[in-house]
Design a protein around this motif. Structure first.
Motif, mmCIF file in Angstrom:
data_model
loop_
_atom_site.group_PDB
_atom_site.id
_atom_site.type_symbol
_atom_site.label_atom_id
_atom_site.label_comp_id
_atom_site.label_asym_id
_atom_site.label_seq_id
_atom_site.Cartn_x
_atom_site.Cartn_y
_atom_site.Cartn_z
ATOM 1 N N ALA A 110 9.263 7.223 -12.382
ATOM 2 C CA ALA A 110 9.437 5.766 -12.335
ATOM 3 C C ALA A 110 9.739 5.311 -10.910
ATOM 4 C CB ALA A 110 10.558 5.353 -13.271
ATOM 5 N N TYR A 111 10.585 6.061 -10.224
ATOM 6 C CA TYR A 111 10.955 5.720 -8.851
ATOM 7 C C TYR A 111 9.748 5.804 -7.920
ATOM 8 C CZ TYR A 111 13.261 6.393 -4.292
ATOM 9 O OH TYR A 111 13.643 6.317 -2.975
ATOM 10 N N ALA A 112 8.941 6.873 -8.062
ATOM 11 C CA ALA A 112 7.753 7.021 -7.230
ATOM 12 C C ALA A 112 6.744 5.903 -7.507
ATOM 13 C CB ALA A 112 7.107 8.391 -7.482
ATOM 14 N N THR A 113 6.574 5.548 -8.779
ATOM 15 C CA THR A 113 5.639 4.471 -9.127
ATOM 16 C C THR A 113 6.112 3.137 -8.577
ATOM 17 O OG1 THR A 113 5.052 5.647 -11.167
ATOM 18 C CG2 THR A 113 4.485 3.302 -11.040
ATOM 19 N N TRP A 114 7.400 2.868 -8.684
ATOM 20 C CA TRP A 114 7.971 1.629 -8.155
ATOM 21 C C TRP A 114 7.782 1.555 -6.635
ATOM 22 C CZ3 TRP A 114 9.183 -2.907 -9.914
ATOM 23 C CH2 TRP A 114 10.052 -3.745 -9.206
ATOM 24 N N THR A 115 7.888 2.686 -5.969
ATOM 25 C CA THR A 115 7.668 2.718 -4.526
ATOM 26 C C THR A 115 6.221 2.362 -4.192
ATOM 27 O OG1 THR A 115 9.388 4.409 -4.253
ATOM 28 C CG2 THR A 115 7.828 4.148 -2.443
ATOM 29 N N LEU A 116 5.278 2.859 -4.983
ATOM 30 C CA LEU A 116 3.871 2.507 -4.779
ATOM 31 C C LEU A 116 3.639 1.014 -5.015
ATOM 32 C CD1 LEU A 116 2.066 5.541 -6.443
ATOM 33 C CD2 LEU A 116 2.279 5.054 -3.998
ATOM 34 N N VAL A 117 4.312 0.459 -6.010
ATOM 35 C CA VAL A 117 4.224 -0.985 -6.268
ATOM 36 C C VAL A 117 4.754 -1.758 -5.057
ATOM 37 C CG1 VAL A 117 5.102 -2.884 -7.687
ATOM 38 C CG2 VAL A 117 4.338 -0.763 -8.773
ATOM 39 N N SER A 118 5.870 -1.308 -4.506
ATOM 40 C CA SER A 118 6.454 -1.973 -3.342
ATOM 41 C C SER A 118 5.533 -1.874 -2.125
ATOM 42 C CB SER A 118 7.820 -1.358 -3.018
ATOM 43 O OG SER A 118 8.737 -1.584 -4.070
ATOM 44 N N LEU A 119 4.916 -0.718 -1.942
ATOM 45 C CA LEU A 119 3.974 -0.565 -0.827
ATOM 46 C C LEU A 119 2.772 -1.488 -1.003
ATOM 47 C CD1 LEU A 119 4.009 3.308 -0.310
ATOM 48 C CD2 LEU A 119 4.790 1.584 1.318
ATOM 49 N N THR A 120 2.304 -1.608 -2.236
ATOM 50 C CA THR A 120 1.198 -2.528 -2.505
ATOM 51 C C THR A 120 1.599 -3.965 -2.192
ATOM 52 O OG1 THR A 120 0.374 -1.072 -4.252
ATOM 53 C CG2 THR A 120 -0.391 -3.355 -4.286
ATOM 54 N N ALA A 121 2.829 -4.327 -2.545
ATOM 55 C CA ALA A 121 3.325 -5.671 -2.249
ATOM 56 C C ALA A 121 3.368 -5.921 -0.744
ATOM 57 C CB ALA A 121 4.710 -5.854 -2.855
ATOM 58 N N LEU A 122 3.756 -4.906 0.020
ATOM 59 C CA LEU A 122 3.778 -5.047 1.483
ATOM 60 C C LEU A 122 2.365 -5.279 2.020
ATOM 61 C CD1 LEU A 122 5.353 -4.908 4.166
ATOM 62 C CD2 LEU A 122 4.897 -2.441 4.172
ATOM 63 N N VAL A 123 1.402 -4.553 1.481
ATOM 64 C CA VAL A 123 0.014 -4.729 1.914
ATOM 65 C C VAL A 123 -0.476 -6.144 1.594
ATOM 66 C CG1 VAL A 123 -2.362 -3.964 1.549
ATOM 67 C CG2 VAL A 123 -0.534 -2.280 1.763
ATOM 68 N N VAL A 124 -0.103 -6.653 0.426
ATOM 69 C CA VAL A 124 -0.488 -8.021 0.047
ATOM 70 C C VAL A 124 0.113 -9.027 1.029
ATOM 71 C CG1 VAL A 124 -0.199 -9.815 -1.712
ATOM 72 C CG2 VAL A 124 -0.843 -7.490 -2.384
ATOM 73 N N ALA A 125 1.408 -8.869 1.313
ATOM 74 C CA ALA A 125 2.069 -9.783 2.254
ATOM 75 C C ALA A 125 1.406 -9.722 3.622
ATOM 76 C CB ALA A 125 3.556 -9.423 2.360
ATOM 77 N N TRP A 126 1.101 -8.513 4.080
ATOM 78 C CA TRP A 126 0.417 -8.362 5.375
ATOM 79 C C TRP A 126 -0.958 -9.015 5.352
ATOM 80 C CZ3 TRP A 126 -4.117 -5.389 5.562
ATOM 81 C CH2 TRP A 126 -4.679 -5.247 6.844
ATOM 82 N N HIS A 127 -1.693 -8.813 4.276
ATOM 83 C CA HIS A 127 -3.061 -9.319 4.205
ATOM 84 C C HIS A 127 -3.110 -10.848 4.267
ATOM 85 C CE1 HIS A 127 -7.276 -9.514 3.154
ATOM 86 N NE2 HIS A 127 -7.000 -10.319 2.143
#
Length: 215
Positions: A110-127
């Motif tokens: 769950a922690y690893a998946t949540w981290t991937l979700v957070s990384l995806t959110a960072l990419v969205v914000a950057w984009h």
């Protein structure tokens, strides 16, 4: 013969900045992996995790029941079991709702998946919000990953990067006069971490974007 513009080498300062950002991002991500392998249980995220479990099992009011949270934490390492007034779930229910699908998995997954979700959110914000184009824009993404607050958010499993993505989307939508959707994005961001959003409505009103605030 001169090279075409799209094959031109970037300025030395830009190439150096991009390389430094990549090394910083590689270090931070490598550090996260090393910490995860050493101990995939972290105080903030495990509180969110057991709150989601409690909500699914006994209703969402139970996410704030310290006795139940203590019971659900019994299988964690000794240093990660404690539940008290300073180490308990105090976030709005939305965070527990978002984590509900992950509560069916073991905590490390769950922690690893949540981290991937957070990384995806960072990419969205950057984009949607990062300025420039080409290499100048691209080097801002690893630069963000190299920043300590980003690493800190990933390490503790905080929803900060999701909040950042929602604010970036709200900015993008506001610039295109999509007031209702912008207000909805900010409402979700506020429900996740109201303490970091407290000045946003005031800033919107002062700058004349009151329709987003009312939404």
């Amino acid at each position: 013969m001169d090279q075409p513009a799209h094959f031109a080498r970037p300025p030395l300062w830009l190439a150096a900045a991009a390389l430094a950002a990549l090394w910083g991002a590689a270090y931070d991500l490598g550090r996260w992996v090393a910490l995860f392998l050493a101990n995939p249980v972290h105080v903030d995220f495990r509180l969110f995790y057991v709150a989601a479990q409690a909500g699914l099992e006994q209703g969402w009011a139970a996410a704030y029941d310290q006795d139940l949270l203590r019971h659900l934490s019994a299988g964690f390492p000794v240093d990660e079991r404690y539940i008290n007034s300073s180490a308990t779930f105090v976030s709005a229910p939305l965070l527990a709702w978002l984590l509900a699908p992950l509560a069916f998995f073991p905590l490390p997954a769950a922690y690893a998946t949540w981290t991937l979700v957070s990384l995806t959110a960072l990419v969205v914000a950057w984009h949607v919000a990062a300025p420039y184009s080409g290499l100048r824009k691209w080097c801002l993404l690893p630069a963000a990953l190299a920043l300590w607050p980003v690493m800190d958010s990933l390490y503790y499993g905080q929803p900060s990067l999701i909040v950042l993505a929602l604010v970036a989307l709200a900015w993008w939508l506001t610039a295109r006069d999509r007031w209702w959707w912008a207000g909805t994005a900010l409402a979700f961001a506020t429900a996740l971490k109201p303490q970091v959003m407290i000045l946003v409505p005031l800033a919107l009103v002062v700058t004349g974007r009151w329709r987003v605030t009312l939404t």
